[in-house]
Design a protein around this motif. Structure first.
Motif, PDB file in Angstrom:
ATOM      1  N   ILE A   1       0.867  -1.185   0.000  1.00  0.00           N
ATOM      2  CA  ILE A   1       0.000   0.000   0.000  1.00  0.00           C
ATOM      3  C   ILE A   1       0.900   1.230   0.000  1.00  0.00           C
ATOM      4  O   ILE A   1       1.710   1.417   0.907  1.00  0.00           O
ATOM      5  CB  ILE A   1      -0.905   0.039   1.257  1.00  0.00           C
ATOM      6  CG1 ILE A   1      -1.737  -1.255   1.399  1.00  0.00           C
ATOM      7  CG2 ILE A   1      -1.803   1.271   1.231  1.00  0.00           C
ATOM      8  CD1 ILE A   1      -2.836  -1.440   0.396  1.00  0.00           C
TER       9      ILE A   1
ATOM     10  N   SER B   1       0.663   4.879   0.554  1.00  0.00           N
ATOM     11  CA  SER B   1      -0.312   5.891   0.978  1.00  0.00           C
ATOM     12  C   SER B   1       0.431   7.107   1.497  1.00  0.00           C
ATOM     13  O   SER B   1       1.499   6.991   2.094  1.00  0.00           O
ATOM     14  CB  SER B   1      -1.245   5.317   2.046  1.00  0.00           C
ATOM     15  OG  SER B   1      -0.525   4.872   3.156  1.00  0.00           O
TER      16      SER B   1
ATOM     17  N   ALA C   1      -6.657   4.497   3.951  1.00  0.00           N
ATOM     18  CA  ALA C   1      -5.545   3.535   3.840  1.00  0.00           C
ATOM     19  C   ALA C   1      -5.805   2.327   4.734  1.00  0.00           C
ATOM     20  O   ALA C   1      -5.555   1.180   4.338  1.00  0.00           O
ATOM     21  CB  ALA C   1      -4.232   4.211   4.231  1.00  0.00           C
TER      22      ALA C   1
ATOM     23  N   THR D   1      -6.305  -1.418   3.355  1.00  0.00           N
ATOM     24  CA  THR D   1      -5.378  -2.443   3.848  1.00  0.00           C
ATOM     25  C   THR D   1      -6.153  -3.609   4.460  1.00  0.00           C
ATOM     26  O   THR D   1      -5.878  -4.772   4.176  1.00  0.00           O
ATOM     27  CB  THR D   1      -4.422  -1.851   4.911  1.00  0.00           C
ATOM     28  OG1 THR D   1      -3.768  -0.722   4.335  1.00  0.00           O
ATOM     29  CG2 THR D   1      -3.374  -2.859   5.348  1.00  0.00           C
TER      30      THR D   1
ATOM     31  N   VAL E   1      -0.879  -0.764  -4.450  1.00  0.00           N
ATOM     32  CA  VAL E   1      -2.092   0.055  -4.438  1.00  0.00           C
ATOM     33  C   VAL E   1      -1.765   1.419  -3.833  1.00  0.00           C
ATOM     34  O   VAL E   1      -1.280   1.503  -2.707  1.00  0.00           O
ATOM     35  CB  VAL E   1      -3.208  -0.628  -3.611  1.00  0.00           C
ATOM     36  CG1 VAL E   1      -4.480   0.203  -3.649  1.00  0.00           C
ATOM     37  CG2 VAL E   1      -3.484  -2.039  -4.124  1.00  0.00           C
TER      38      VAL E   1
END
Ligand code: SF4
Length: 385
Positions: free
Chosen positions: A278, A280, A295, A299, A311
């Protein structure tokens, strides 16, 4: 309807340095050293004599990605349990022996994949090396010489004044030399200290003075937050120089957490293919959406995903579109909406309330396609409506 070629995300495994050349040993089916991938290990916290509880914890560790597990063996009851545990565990089991050389023989006989001995506290250990080397050789059982600052050989403590890197290395190489005298070299070594600076210096010195595979560890690293940072810093310093063949993160936390941290360290260093990542932003005064919440929800929604998906979850239009474009899937938020990107192209714009579910939905589609095609092959695609 437009088909966007997704491709399998490129996942370069780019270590920062050439791996140190080390001899290879086999802990059960797991190769350690000699260019084998750096493995992640942990240690059970159950009483080893409680076979059911220990096997349960080993199963949890196995599911979390642990590749090698160590169990303590302080009593005869624990030694008696080793055979069943070694036989039923799905990952190789190492017996951790302190004080009692007789349990080293028991562990070897029980079929443990390796035995860890601590030269600082195995009574009469030096006198037993010949027999241990013979038993280990006969059973093909490697030995880890595990030196620990907290239990350093008293002779060396007196000589060096404290557990310096030199003292740790001298202890390890002294014990290794005793095994070498009997032609036994199926060894890996650790020289652990709770101070990452001392630990890093010790491993650097050790790496120069032998070719044995090295088991990295910051011992007694502390609770999860502190221990994670200490381990990441120390392992990062060493692995980025190519030093280290297997790692154990020591946390005052459930052992599954150690495994998660260990895997993340290897992924971050490019020593293991990343899985879900992730990206973010930290949020700031420009954020037009609650980035933390977004986020966290993304997640949580993608937990357990095994495919190497990146992502991006970004709070505004400053870096949002750029990061979202670079990721496999992303969102750039603003004005109560989220632009959803797949492989660099905007596939749709959704209201803020739909961002999480849309990202999860698209991630699942990509993952499914990737799994169908198999990593490294095929050209999966999503369909844009
Ligand atoms: S992406 Fe936007 S909200 Fe996030 S940190 Fe950068 S400028 Fe701030």
């Amino acid at each position: 309807m437009t088909a966007i070629p997704l491709g399998v995300p490129e996942v370069p495994v780019r270590p920062l340095a050439q791996r140190r050349v080390s001899r290879q040993i086999h802990v059960g089916p797991v190769a350690v050293g000699g260019g084998a991938p750096v493995s992640v290990q942990s240690m059970t916290t159950t009483r080893t004599s409680d076979i059911g509880a220990t096997l349960q914890q080993i199963a949890e560790l196995t599911a979390s990605g642990c590749q090698i597990v160590r169990v303590a063996c302080p009593t005869q009851d624990d030694a008696d349990a080793l055979g069943t545990i070694a036989r039923k565990s799905q990952i190789p089991v190492i017996a951790d022996i302190h004080f009692q050389p007789k349990y080293v023989f028991a562990a070897i006989e029980a079929g443990c994949a390796a035995v860890r001995v601590n030269p600082g506290n195995i009574k009469q250990f030096d006198d037993k090396v010949k027999e241990i080397a013979k038993a280990a050789k006969d059973h093909g059982t490697p030995i880890r010489i595990g030196v620990n600052a907290g239990s350093l050989d008293r002779r060396l403590l007196q000589k060096h004044g404290r557990a310096t890197p030199e003292a740790l290395v001298e202890s390890a190489l002294w014990e290794a030399s005793l095994f070498e005298e009997h032609g036994f070299r199926d060894i890996k070594i650790s020289v652990k200290h709770n101070d990452p600076v001392v630990m890093v210096n010790a491993y650097r010195q050790l790496a120069e003075q032998c070719d044995y595979p090295l088991h990295l560890g910051v011992t007694e690293a502390g609770p999860a937050f502190q221990g994670t940072i200490k381990s990441a810093v120390a392992f990062g310093a060493l692995l980025s120089q190519g030093i280290g063949d297997t790692i154990r993160v020591s946390l005052s936390a459930p052992p599954v957490e150690e495994v998660k941290v260990g895997i993340q360290i290897l992924e971050s260093l490019g020593l293991r293919q990343r899985r879900l990542e992730i990206v973010s932003c930290p949020s700031c005064g420009r954020a037009q959406v609650d980035v933390y919440k977004l986020a966290e929800e993304v997640t949580a929604g993608l937990e357990g995903m095994e495919v190497p998906l990146r992502v991006a979850v970004m709070g505004c239009v400053v870096n949002g579109p750029g990061e979202a474009r670079e990721a496999d899937l992303g969102v750039a938020s603003g004005n109560g909406k989220g632009q959803i990107f797949v492989k660099g192209r905007v596939i749709k714009t959704v209201p803020e309330s739909k961002i999480v579910e849309t990202l999860i939905e698209e991630a699942m589609k990509i993952a499914e396609q990737m799994e169908k095609d198999g990593a490294g092959s095929g050209e999966p695609a999503v369909t844009v409506s």
